[in-house]
Design an enzyme around this catalytic site. Structure first.
Site, PDB file in Angstrom:
ATOM      1  N   ASP A  11     -46.539 -20.639   5.128  1.00 10.01           N
ATOM      2  CA  ASP A  11     -46.961 -19.562   6.019  1.00 10.01           C
ATOM      3  C   ASP A  11     -48.190 -20.029   6.792  1.00 10.01           C
ATOM      4  O   ASP A  11     -49.245 -20.290   6.195  1.00 10.01           O
ATOM      5  CB  ASP A  11     -47.282 -18.314   5.193  1.00 10.01           C
ATOM      6  CG  ASP A  11     -47.532 -17.085   6.053  1.00 10.01           C
ATOM      7  OD1 ASP A  11     -47.400 -17.187   7.289  1.00 10.01           O
ATOM      8  OD2 ASP A  11     -47.866 -16.030   5.491  1.00 10.01           O
ATOM      9  N   GLU A 106     -43.420 -18.911   9.587  1.00  6.19           N
ATOM     10  CA  GLU A 106     -43.154 -19.091   8.157  1.00  6.19           C
ATOM     11  C   GLU A 106     -41.719 -19.530   7.923  1.00  6.19           C
ATOM     12  O   GLU A 106     -40.818 -19.245   8.709  1.00  6.19           O
ATOM     13  CB  GLU A 106     -43.477 -17.826   7.354  1.00  6.19           C
ATOM     14  CG  GLU A 106     -42.652 -16.626   7.713  1.00  6.19           C
ATOM     15  CD  GLU A 106     -42.938 -15.445   6.795  1.00  6.19           C
ATOM     16  OE1 GLU A 106     -43.134 -15.639   5.576  1.00  6.19           O
ATOM     17  OE2 GLU A 106     -42.951 -14.304   7.298  1.00  6.19           O
TER      18      GLU A 106
END
Length: 445
Positions: A11, A106
């Site tokens: 992420d 992500e």
């Protein structure tokens, strides 16, 4: 279920804001808010310096300004975000053939498919070292962006782990310790437990994952329904066997716009829905998809948000069909008080269509002679946009108004630069875009 910690979730930290800080040296280490810059705007991303003051994603820009008025409030530069995302996704695909992007910032990576020469085993020590090097490589290819990484035996555990040491952190959950990790966490850590579900669970005395684990399946089903209850029962016990898939199936494709002035002209609304239907249908065809369910989204003057949908017997990618159904759905709604937002979406997607579903040969709807729609852009030179001046070179919009645009002349490769102001019609100043921007956008999941 896997018995090795071989699912990685990466992420990128405060992605949009971090890209802005990377490209604008004067903003490094300072609060930055990216999103709508006007009174009805919404925060897309806030830098960690802004989060200290309570600014969060999805917060109204008005509230964000009240909490952190000294932040830099910038509109988005999606060409820069797509380019950074492309760099990261390309790197991840060089690591493993199984990369599942969730959004621009992500993705899941299946480390079990990694090159054995680089990752000889899936022990905790090996995957930890491997992930540390991967994070370093992300910073290298993006010019300094950081990422938080979680690794576990499932997608659920990996995603939970990536949230534990933000920003710029790494957490590996050893096999066999998953339930101990989850038990003290809030029930909201489980996907799908939003405010409404959390309130139902709270009224039943269920606050943590341990509480869910201690609740029987029948009781959970009674509280939240069969499918959701079964999911909670499994995830609270760290049971998640979903594979990492290289291509995610799109759930819907949509287009919407927010307007500065409340819309009251019904014919104008129909025209705007028609245009949005065209954008949606074009994206469907671009990705070889079609859909059965057409939905419109309408936000009224008092911020009440309504939606209406209809489902076809067969999927379609026709602009004419989507537009006609969207306009028909609008007739069910009372919009006399004014409309702030309109949107069209298509779901129930498939990779095939039934030709000539309604016996029509024309894909495009008949052109409408519409009054000018209220603009969704407040200024030509929105804060944060890239510009170039014939004498001063590259810079970005600091602010504009009353016929004047103020520019700070700096780039990612320069130190903080000077600030100058120009007339908005100055022929020497213009917006700047890269010669070969990454324009491909993934179908919205």
């Amino acid at each position: 279920m896997r018995n090795t910690a071989s699912v990685l979730h990466l992420d990128l930290d405060a992605f949009f804001a971090s890209v802005e800080q990377r490209d604008k040296p004067s903003l490094r280490g300072k609060p930055v808010v990216v999103g709508g810059t006007g009174g009805r705007g919404v925060v897309a991303t806030a830098s960690y310096e802004a989060r200290v003051f309570g600014v969060r994603s999805a917060m109204s820009t008005r509230e964000a300004r009240s909490r952190c008025g000294h932040a830099a409030f910038l509109s988005g530069r999606f060409h820069a975000y797509r380019e950074a995302s492309h760099q990261v996704m390309t790197l991840l695909r060089s690591v493993s053939p199984l990369v599942e992007p969730l959004s621009l910032d992500e993705a899941f990576v299946d480390l079990a498919q990694a090159d054995p020469a680089e990752l000889p085993d899936l022990g905790v020590a090996s995957v930890t070292t491997y992930a540390e090097r991967l994070r370093e490589r992300v910073a290298e290819v993006t010019g300094g962006l950081t990422a938080s990484v979680g690794i576990g035996t499932s997608k659920f555990i990996a995603k939970v782990a990536s949230e534990l040491d933000k920003p710029d952190g790494l957490t590996v959950v050893p096999p066999g310790t998953e339930r101990d990790l989850l038990r003290p966490m809030s029930a909201t850590v489980i996907p799908g437990v939003g405010p409404a579900t959390a309130e139902r669970l709270r009224r039943a005395g269920i606050l943590t994952v341990a509480d869910i684990e201690a609740t029987g399946l029948d009781d959970l089903v009674g509280l939240v329904g069969k499918a959701h209850g079964a999911g909670l029962h499994s995830l609270a016990r760290a049971r998640d066997d979903r594979p990492v898939v290289a291509e995610r199936e799109a759930k819907s494709v949509s287009s919407e716009g927010t307007y500065e002035t409340d819309l009251t002209d019904r014919r104008l609304m129909e025209g705007l829905l028609t245009r949005q239907a065209g954008e949606v249908a074009t994206r469907l065809r671009k990705h070889g998809l079609a859909g059965r369910t057409v939905t419109i989204k309408v936000r009224l003057h008092d911020f009440t948000t309504l939606s209406r949908s209809t489902t076809l017997p067969e999927p379609t990618d026709s602009t004419a069909v989507v537009a006609r159904l969207a306009r028909r759905l609008l007739t069910d709604l009372d919009t006399s008080g004014g409309v702030r937002l309109l949107g069209v979406g298509v779901s129930g997607l498939a990779d095939w269509i039934q030709d000539d579903l309604f016996g029509e040969t024309e894909d495009e709807p008949e052109p409408l002679d519409l009054p000018e729609a209220p603009s969704t852009r407040r200024v030509v030179y929105a804060p944060g946009l890239d510009v170039v001046h014939d004498e001063m070179g590259r810079g970005w919009v600091w602010g504009s108004g009353r016929g004047v645009v103020t520019v700070r002349f700096e780039t990612a490769e320069t130190p903080p630069g000077p600030v100058r102001s120009f007339a908005v019609d100055d022929a020497a100043l213009r917006l700047w875009l890269p010669d070969n921007p990454v324009t491909e956008e993934p179908v919205a999941p």
